[in-house]
Design a protein around this motif. Structure first.
Motif, PDB file in Angstrom:
ATOM      1  N   ARG A 124       0.826  -1.212   0.000  1.00  0.00           N
ATOM      2  CA  ARG A 124       0.000   0.000   0.000  1.00  0.00           C
ATOM      3  C   ARG A 124       0.859   1.260   0.000  1.00  0.00           C
ATOM      4  O   ARG A 124       0.595   2.215  -0.746  1.00  0.00           O
ATOM      5  CB  ARG A 124      -0.950   0.015   1.191  1.00  0.00           C
TER       6      ARG A 124
ATOM      7  N   ARG B 127       2.414   1.754  -3.450  1.00  0.00           N
ATOM      8  CA  ARG B 127       1.406   2.204  -4.418  1.00  0.00           C
ATOM      9  C   ARG B 127       1.045   3.663  -4.165  1.00  0.00           C
ATOM     10  O   ARG B 127       0.981   4.469  -5.095  1.00  0.00           O
ATOM     11  CB  ARG B 127       0.153   1.338  -4.336  1.00  0.00           C
ATOM     12  N   GLU B 128       0.819   3.991  -2.908  1.00  0.00           N
ATOM     13  CA  GLU B 128       0.377   5.337  -2.536  1.00  0.00           C
ATOM     14  C   GLU B 128       1.466   6.386  -2.775  1.00  0.00           C
ATOM     15  O   GLU B 128       1.219   7.426  -3.375  1.00  0.00           O
ATOM     16  CB  GLU B 128      -0.009   5.319  -1.058  1.00  0.00           C
TER      17      GLU B 128
ATOM     18  N   PHE C 195       3.284   3.094  -7.789  1.00  0.00           N
ATOM     19  CA  PHE C 195       3.530   1.806  -8.441  1.00  0.00           C
ATOM     20  C   PHE C 195       2.199   1.105  -8.709  1.00  0.00           C
ATOM     21  O   PHE C 195       1.239   1.254  -7.943  1.00  0.00           O
ATOM     22  CB  PHE C 195       4.361   0.876  -7.552  1.00  0.00           C
ATOM     23  N   SER C 196       2.183   0.291  -9.757  1.00  0.00           N
ATOM     24  CA  SER C 196       1.043  -0.594  -9.990  1.00  0.00           C
ATOM     25  C   SER C 196       1.041  -1.644  -8.874  1.00  0.00           C
ATOM     26  O   SER C 196       2.053  -1.823  -8.171  1.00  0.00           O
ATOM     27  CB  SER C 196       1.183  -1.293 -11.345  1.00  0.00           C
ATOM     28  N   THR C 197      -0.061  -2.338  -8.721  1.00  0.00           N
ATOM     29  CA  THR C 197      -0.134  -3.400  -7.707  1.00  0.00           C
ATOM     30  C   THR C 197       0.946  -4.439  -7.956  1.00  0.00           C
ATOM     31  O   THR C 197       1.608  -4.902  -7.013  1.00  0.00           O
ATOM     32  CB  THR C 197      -1.520  -4.065  -7.717  1.00  0.00           C
TER      33      THR C 197
ATOM     34  N   ALA D  13       4.445  -2.914  -7.052  1.00  0.00           N
ATOM     35  CA  ALA D  13       4.548  -2.758  -5.600  1.00  0.00           C
ATOM     36  C   ALA D  13       4.724  -4.114  -4.923  1.00  0.00           C
ATOM     37  O   ALA D  13       5.539  -4.257  -4.011  1.00  0.00           O
ATOM     38  CB  ALA D  13       3.304  -2.052  -5.063  1.00  0.00           C
TER      39      ALA D  13
END
Length: 100
Positions: free
Chosen positions: A43, A46-47, A51-53, A56
């Motif tokens: 998380r 990404r936040e 980054f894409s899931t 990340a």
């Protein structure tokens, strides 16, 4: 033959480009810790980094399995800001010269 005349903006850009190519890149490295959940690290990546899931999760798994992962590369000042942001999220991060 004469050299081209540089305008002040061109001179500043040329100086930045010379400095950028002359200095080695730096890395922000996130280290494994026994406190944060893997889902939390994903998380944060990404936040903060956008980054894409998949990306990340890949970086989080590198932290988990290899003990650390490079999450950003660039100018030292920017890498220090990233490391501080990781600290603000409760992650352990350092800055080092790029090894490549």
């Amino acid at each position: 033959m004469t050299s081209p005349t540089l305008l002040p903006a061109d001179e500043a850009r040329a100086a930045r480009e010379t400095t950028a190519t002359a200095s080695p890149p730096w890395e922000t490295v996130v280290w494994d810790d026994p406190v944060n959940l893997m889902s939390y690290v994903v998380r944060v990546f990404r936040e903060y980094f956008g980054f894409s899931t998949e990306r990340a999760t890949e970086r989080m798994l590198a932290v988990h399995h290899e003990g650390h992962a490079v999450v950003a590369e660039g100018a030292r000042e920017q890498m220090e800001l990233h490391a501080q942001a990781m600290h603000d999220y409760g992650l352990w991060a350092t800055v080092r010269k790029a090894t490549r």
